[in-house]
Design a protein around this motif. Sequence first.
Motif, PDB file in Angstrom:
ATOM      1  N   LYS A  14       0.866  -1.439  -0.095  1.00 37.12           N
ATOM      2  CA  LYS A  14       0.061   0.172   0.162  1.00 37.12           C
ATOM      3  C   LYS A  14       0.735   1.406  -0.515  1.00 37.12           C
ATOM      4  O   LYS A  14       0.501   2.535  -0.386  1.00 37.12           O
ATOM      5  CB  LYS A  14      -0.847  -0.083   1.370  1.00 37.12           C
ATOM      6  N   ALA A  15       1.924   1.234   0.538  1.00 34.65           N
ATOM      7  CA  ALA A  15       2.497   3.034   0.859  1.00 34.65           C
ATOM      8  C   ALA A  15       3.744   2.557  -0.806  1.00 34.65           C
ATOM      9  O   ALA A  15       3.329   3.770  -1.611  1.00 34.65           O
ATOM     10  CB  ALA A  15       3.640   1.951   1.748  1.00 34.65           C
ATOM     11  N   ILE A  16       3.738   1.672  -1.504  1.00 36.30           N
ATOM     12  CA  ILE A  16       4.560   1.238  -2.579  1.00 36.30           C
ATOM     13  C   ILE A  16       3.628   2.274  -3.616  1.00 36.30           C
ATOM     14  O   ILE A  16       3.529   3.241  -4.314  1.00 36.30           O
ATOM     15  CB  ILE A  16       4.504   0.278  -3.547  1.00 36.30           C
ATOM     16  N   ILE A  17       2.250   1.455  -3.264  1.00 37.98           N
ATOM     17  CA  ILE A  17       1.194   1.663  -4.482  1.00 37.98           C
ATOM     18  C   ILE A  17       0.724   3.570  -3.861  1.00 37.98           C
ATOM     19  O   ILE A  17       0.866   4.642  -5.048  1.00 37.98           O
ATOM     20  CB  ILE A  17      -0.443   1.620  -3.544  1.00 37.98           C
ATOM     21  N   GLU A  18       1.111   3.573  -2.610  1.00 36.70           N
ATOM     22  CA  GLU A  18       0.928   5.206  -2.713  1.00 36.70           C
ATOM     23  C   GLU A  18       1.791   6.103  -3.094  1.00 36.70           C
ATOM     24  O   GLU A  18       1.733   7.574  -3.938  1.00 36.70           O
ATOM     25  CB  GLU A  18       0.589   5.334  -1.214  1.00 36.70           C
ATOM     26  N   GLN A  19       2.988   5.405  -3.091  1.00 42.94           N
ATOM     27  CA  GLN A  19       4.078   6.875  -3.509  1.00 42.94           C
ATOM     28  C   GLN A  19       4.182   6.299  -5.451  1.00 42.94           C
ATOM     29  O   GLN A  19       3.951   7.588  -5.674  1.00 42.94           O
ATOM     30  CB  GLN A  19       5.655   5.764  -3.680  1.00 42.94           C
ATOM     31  N   LEU A  20       3.869   5.643  -5.843  1.00 42.26           N
ATOM     32  CA  LEU A  20       2.933   5.449  -6.863  1.00 42.26           C
ATOM     33  C   LEU A  20       1.722   6.677  -7.724  1.00 42.26           C
ATOM     34  O   LEU A  20       1.936   7.501  -8.565  1.00 42.26           O
ATOM     35  CB  LEU A  20       2.955   4.070  -7.734  1.00 42.26           C
ATOM     36  N   GLN A  21       1.114   6.725  -6.676  1.00 40.89           N
ATOM     37  CA  GLN A  21      -0.434   7.482  -7.024  1.00 40.89           C
ATOM     38  C   GLN A  21       0.533   9.493  -6.973  1.00 40.89           C
ATOM     39  O   GLN A  21       0.379   9.591  -7.531  1.00 40.89           O
ATOM     40  CB  GLN A  21      -1.358   6.966  -6.265  1.00 40.89           C
ATOM     41  N   ALA A  22       1.516   9.220  -5.810  1.00 44.62           N
ATOM     42  CA  ALA A  22       2.438  11.207  -6.104  1.00 44.62           C
ATOM     43  C   ALA A  22       3.251  10.982  -7.336  1.00 44.62           C
ATOM     44  O   ALA A  22       2.280  12.469  -7.991  1.00 44.62           O
ATOM     45  CB  ALA A  22       3.267  11.065  -4.550  1.00 44.62           C
ATOM     46  N   ASP A  23       3.692  10.128  -7.714  1.00 45.73           N
ATOM     47  CA  ASP A  23       4.268  10.431  -8.856  1.00 45.73           C
ATOM     48  C   ASP A  23       4.595   9.029  -9.777  1.00 45.73           C
ATOM     49  O   ASP A  23       5.565   8.608  -9.548  1.00 45.73           O
ATOM     50  CB  ASP A  23       5.726  10.934  -8.634  1.00 45.73           C
ATOM     51  N   GLY A  24       3.978   8.454 -10.681  1.00 45.29           N
ATOM     52  CA  GLY A  24       3.900   7.237 -11.379  1.00 45.29           C
ATOM     53  C   GLY A  24       5.459   7.028 -11.766  1.00 45.29           C
ATOM     54  O   GLY A  24       5.485   5.618 -13.057  1.00 45.29           O
ATOM     55  N   GLY A  32      11.976   2.762  -2.317  1.00 42.77           N
ATOM     56  CA  GLY A  32      12.578   1.991  -1.599  1.00 42.77           C
ATOM     57  C   GLY A  32      12.824   3.150  -0.411  1.00 42.77           C
ATOM     58  O   GLY A  32      12.579   2.239   0.970  1.00 42.77           O
ATOM     59  N   LYS A  33      13.459   3.504  -0.262  1.00 45.09           N
ATOM     60  CA  LYS A  33      13.873   4.748   0.927  1.00 45.09           C
ATOM     61  C   LYS A  33      12.742   5.027   1.598  1.00 45.09           C
ATOM     62  O   LYS A  33      12.589   5.059   2.792  1.00 45.09           O
ATOM     63  CB  LYS A  33      15.256   5.579  -0.182  1.00 45.09           C
ATOM     64  N   ALA A  34      11.919   5.604   0.713  1.00 48.27           N
ATOM     65  CA  ALA A  34      10.837   6.139   1.542  1.00 48.27           C
ATOM     66  C   ALA A  34       9.861   4.634   2.507  1.00 48.27           C
ATOM     67  O   ALA A  34       9.095   5.585   3.126  1.00 48.27           O
ATOM     68  CB  ALA A  34       9.298   6.217   0.296  1.00 48.27           C
ATOM     69  N   VAL A  35       9.679   3.370   1.636  1.00 50.43           N
ATOM     70  CA  VAL A  35       8.777   2.636   2.186  1.00 50.43           C
ATOM     71  C   VAL A  35      10.096   1.444   3.056  1.00 50.43           C
ATOM     72  O   VAL A  35       8.938   0.805   3.647  1.00 50.43           O
ATOM     73  CB  VAL A  35       8.422   1.484   1.409  1.00 50.43           C
ATOM     74  N   ALA A  40      15.775  -3.718  -5.812  1.00 47.01           N
ATOM     75  CA  ALA A  40      15.040  -4.827  -5.981  1.00 47.01           C
ATOM     76  C   ALA A  40      13.500  -5.535  -5.651  1.00 47.01           C
ATOM     77  O   ALA A  40      12.439  -6.306  -6.449  1.00 47.01           O
ATOM     78  CB  ALA A  40      16.075  -6.213  -6.077  1.00 47.01           C
ATOM     79  N   ALA A  41      13.124  -5.114  -4.548  1.00 47.23           N
ATOM     80  CA  ALA A  41      12.558  -5.388  -4.123  1.00 47.23           C
ATOM     81  C   ALA A  41      11.204  -4.464  -4.011  1.00 47.23           C
ATOM     82  O   ALA A  41       9.301  -5.509  -4.214  1.00 47.23           O
ATOM     83  CB  ALA A  41      12.780  -5.657  -2.009  1.00 47.23           C
ATOM     84  N   VAL A  42      11.180  -3.374  -4.558  1.00 60.83           N
ATOM     85  CA  VAL A  42      10.166  -2.750  -4.926  1.00 60.83           C
ATOM     86  C   VAL A  42      10.118  -2.945  -6.273  1.00 60.83           C
ATOM     87  O   VAL A  42       9.090  -2.733  -6.623  1.00 60.83           O
ATOM     88  CB  VAL A  42      10.721  -1.545  -5.096  1.00 60.83           C
ATOM     89  N   ARG A  43      11.302  -3.163  -6.956  1.00 60.59           N
ATOM     90  CA  ARG A  43      10.761  -3.825  -8.072  1.00 60.59           C
ATOM     91  C   ARG A  43       9.493  -5.208  -8.548  1.00 60.59           C
ATOM     92  O   ARG A  43       8.928  -4.891  -9.369  1.00 60.59           O
ATOM     93  CB  ARG A  43      12.053  -3.720  -9.269  1.00 60.59           C
ATOM     94  N   GLN A  44       9.618  -5.588  -7.702  1.00 61.19           N
ATOM     95  CA  GLN A  44       9.216  -7.433  -7.663  1.00 61.19           C
ATOM     96  C   GLN A  44       7.820  -6.501  -6.864  1.00 61.19           C
ATOM     97  O   GLN A  44       6.870  -7.569  -8.071  1.00 61.19           O
ATOM     98  CB  GLN A  44       9.882  -8.302  -6.550  1.00 61.19           C
ATOM     99  N   ARG A  45       7.831  -6.146  -6.046  1.00 57.92           N
ATOM    100  CA  ARG A  45       6.599  -5.497  -5.291  1.00 57.92           C
ATOM    101  C   ARG A  45       5.775  -4.977  -6.959  1.00 57.92           C
ATOM    102  O   ARG A  45       3.977  -5.256  -6.942  1.00 57.92           O
ATOM    103  CB  ARG A  45       6.938  -4.865  -4.111  1.00 57.92           C
TER     104      ARG A  45
END
Length: 153
Positions: A14-24, A32-35, A40-45
């Motif tokens: 959900k935190a990753i989604i919120e980051q992408l909604q702020a700036d795709g 990754g820094k924010a969450v 690599a883990a962010v890319r996989q998720r």
Amino acid sequence: MESATAPGVDDISKAIIEQLQADGRRSYAAIGKAVGLSEAAVRQRVQKLTDAGVVQIVAVTDPLQLGFARQAMLGIKTSGDPVAAADKIAGIDQVDYCVVTAGSFDIFAEVVCENDQDLMALVNRIRSLPGVSGTETFMYLSLRKQAYNWGTR
């Protein structure tokens, strides 16, 4: 811990989604820094979320600036299975949003057309579909808000 409403979507996703909604276009490293995950883990998720249809990463455009002068919402009444009619309507290129509803209309479809003539041709096409018993066209006069950043709540 998984959400009761979205299986497989935990708090980090959900935190990753919120980051992408702020700036795709935000980098996986910045996300990754924010969450608190590696790039690599962010890319996989993100890949898993995309593959599962939880998120789409797209460019949202202004139809007017691309030559599409007429936008409208169509209220559609059916005389049979509204889901079958909605599936046919959803397959039309000019339809960018289609939902089966409860209320005085069975289906709402948002359409984007180049001009009034194209809108009329599209409305006539939809009216002629099996199961469609009537339509009402609500033409957009002024877009005041269009947002896709409601978060993950």
